[in-house]
Design a protein around this motif. Structure first.
Motif, PDB file in Angstrom:
ATOM      1  N   PRO A 103       0.836  -1.203   0.000  1.00 22.00           N
ATOM      2  CA  PRO A 103       0.000   0.000   0.000  1.00 22.00           C
ATOM      3  C   PRO A 103       0.871   1.253   0.000  1.00 22.00           C
ATOM      4  N   ASP A 104       0.294   2.355  -0.438  1.00 21.13           N
ATOM      5  CA  ASP A 104       0.998   3.630  -0.442  1.00 21.13           C
ATOM      6  C   ASP A 104       0.227   4.634   0.417  1.00 21.13           C
ATOM      7  N   PRO A 105       0.881   5.256   1.377  1.00 20.06           N
ATOM      8  CA  PRO A 105       0.159   6.145   2.295  1.00 20.06           C
ATOM      9  C   PRO A 105      -0.436   7.376   1.616  1.00 20.06           C
ATOM     10  N   ALA A 186       0.750  -0.344  -5.195  1.00 18.53           N
ATOM     11  CA  ALA A 186      -0.418  -0.210  -4.321  1.00 18.53           C
ATOM     12  C   ALA A 186      -1.644  -0.906  -4.915  1.00 18.53           C
ATOM     13  N   VAL A 187      -1.858  -0.753  -6.221  1.00 20.77           N
ATOM     14  CA  VAL A 187      -2.972  -1.455  -6.863  1.00 20.77           C
ATOM     15  C   VAL A 187      -2.744  -2.961  -6.779  1.00 20.77           C
ATOM     16  N   ALA A 188      -1.514  -3.391  -7.010  1.00 26.70           N
ATOM     17  CA  ALA A 188      -1.187  -4.819  -6.936  1.00 26.70           C
ATOM     18  C   ALA A 188      -1.418  -5.373  -5.542  1.00 26.70           C
ATOM     19  N   ALA A 189      -1.214  -4.559  -4.506  1.00 22.40           N
ATOM     20  CA  ALA A 189      -1.435  -5.038  -3.141  1.00 22.40           C
ATOM     21  C   ALA A 189      -2.892  -5.459  -2.946  1.00 22.40           C
ATOM     22  N   GLY A 190      -3.818  -4.660  -3.476  1.00 20.58           N
ATOM     23  CA  GLY A 190      -5.233  -5.030  -3.376  1.00 20.58           C
ATOM     24  C   GLY A 190      -5.561  -6.268  -4.178  1.00 20.58           C
ATOM     25  N   ILE A 191      -4.941  -6.403  -5.352  1.00 23.43           N
ATOM     26  CA  ILE A 191      -5.175  -7.585  -6.191  1.00 23.43           C
ATOM     27  C   ILE A 191      -4.702  -8.843  -5.469  1.00 23.43           C
ATOM     28  N   LYS A 192      -3.501  -8.771  -4.912  1.00 23.73           N
ATOM     29  CA  LYS A 192      -2.942  -9.952  -4.253  1.00 23.73           C
ATOM     30  C   LYS A 192      -3.689 -10.289  -2.970  1.00 23.73           C
ATOM     31  N   GLU A 193      -4.249  -9.286  -2.301  1.00 20.66           N
ATOM     32  CA  GLU A 193      -5.060  -9.559  -1.108  1.00 20.66           C
ATOM     33  C   GLU A 193      -6.264 -10.421  -1.447  1.00 20.66           C
ATOM     34  N   ARG A 194      -6.761 -10.326  -2.673  1.00 19.00           N
ATOM     35  CA  ARG A 194      -7.895 -11.146  -3.114  1.00 19.00           C
ATOM     36  C   ARG A 194      -7.443 -12.523  -3.584  1.00 19.00           C
ATOM     37  N   GLY A 195      -6.144 -12.781  -3.542  1.00 24.57           N
ATOM     38  CA  GLY A 195      -5.631 -14.069  -4.005  1.00 24.57           C
ATOM     39  C   GLY A 195      -5.493 -14.138  -5.506  1.00 24.57           C
ATOM     40  N   GLU A 196      -5.447 -12.970  -6.163  1.00 24.86           N
ATOM     41  CA  GLU A 196      -5.322 -12.928  -7.612  1.00 24.86           C
ATOM     42  C   GLU A 196      -3.916 -12.462  -8.003  1.00 24.86           C
ATOM     43  N   ARG A 197      -3.650 -12.490  -9.296  1.00 24.17           N
ATOM     44  CA  ARG A 197      -2.316 -12.164  -9.790  1.00 24.17           C
ATOM     45  C   ARG A 197      -2.393 -11.007 -10.780  1.00 24.17           C
ATOM     46  N   PRO A 198      -1.541  -9.999 -10.641  1.00 28.70           N
ATOM     47  CA  PRO A 198      -1.579  -8.856 -11.557  1.00 28.70           C
ATOM     48  C   PRO A 198      -0.958  -9.177 -12.918  1.00 28.70           C
TER      49      PRO A 198
END
Length: 241
Positions: A103-105, A186-198
């Motif tokens: 994530p990015d603050p 930061a976008v990738a962090a949300g994707i990976k939290e869902r168990g998906e791959r960017p």
């Protein structure tokens, strides 16, 4: 550049990502006729067919767009009977093989009320097509400077198990500060939290962007072509079996 193969022994879902998205997680954004599908015109400009070698797919696409209608499709360089290629563009598809996602603050979530600013930034930086409802496709994050949107990245195509990172752009006056990289992570962090791959796409001529993506952990998977085709034939049947 090294090209990696994913499940090369059989077709892969990323070989036809718009079809996989529009018949899967993005089905609620879809307009479909049998073997052809497209996003609602104010969401994204992409069309897809189940199999570009199957005449039924092109009959259904003709029914979807109508006589004289156009479609933006992947992987087509020679149009079948009743169609003409208006223009083509070459691209590359890259997948995450080592991206550090975090994530990015400073990143803020963007929504429909931010669309005028997003469209202004996109018009000035030209990262690719962006329409009034594209923001609904997934999470879009931005960075502001004195309240003004200066950088953007977000989610677009969503095949099952994968999410495309798209609309990566930075205002010309603020480049060289790593803002695009921060937003991609930061976008990738949300994707990976869902168990998906960017994954993502870039123009084959955009060597700077490709180098950046490879330097932060993406690997070139395949080269592809995107074409705008026009239906030149008569009206097609409403739908084929």
């Amino acid at each position: 550049m090294t090209i990696i193969a994913l499940d090369s022994s059989s077709p892969h879902i990323l070989d036809n990502p718009a079809w996989a998205a529009l018949t899967g997680p993005h089905a609620h954004f879809a307009e479909r006729k049998g073997h052809a599908v497209r996003y609602h015109p104010d969401v994204a400009p992409f069309h897809a067919v189940a199999d570009e070698d199957d005449p039924r797919s092109w009959d259904d696409l003709a029914a979807l767009v109508g006589p004289g209608g156009t479609a933006s499709v992947r992987g087509v360089t020679e149009a079948p009977e009743g169609w003409e290629v208006v223009r083509t563009g070459h691209g590359v598809q890259l997948v995450d093989t080592g991206l550090r996602a975090e994530p990015d603050p400073e990143a803020v979530r963007l929504g429909p009320h931010d669309v005028p600013e997003i469209l202004d930034l996109v018009a000035r930086t030209q990262p690719g097509p962006y329409l009034p409802r594209t923001v609904e496709l997934g999470t879009y994050l931005g960075i502001r400077h004195h309240g003004r949107l200066i950088a953007l990245a977000g989610e677009r195509l969503h095949p099952p198990g994968w999410t495309e990172i798209s609309a990566v752009c930075t205002d010309a006056a603020h480049r060289g500060r790593g803002l695009a990289t921060r937003l991609v992570r930061a976008v990738a962090a949300g994707i990976k939290e869902r168990g998906e791959r960017p994954f993502l796409h870039a123009a084959a001529t955009n060597a700077n962007a490709i180098r950046l993506y490879e330097s932060i952990g993406f690997t070139l998977r395949r080269r592809t072509v995107f074409s705008l085709v026009r239906h030149t034939g008569a009206a097609a049947p409403e739908e084929t079996a």
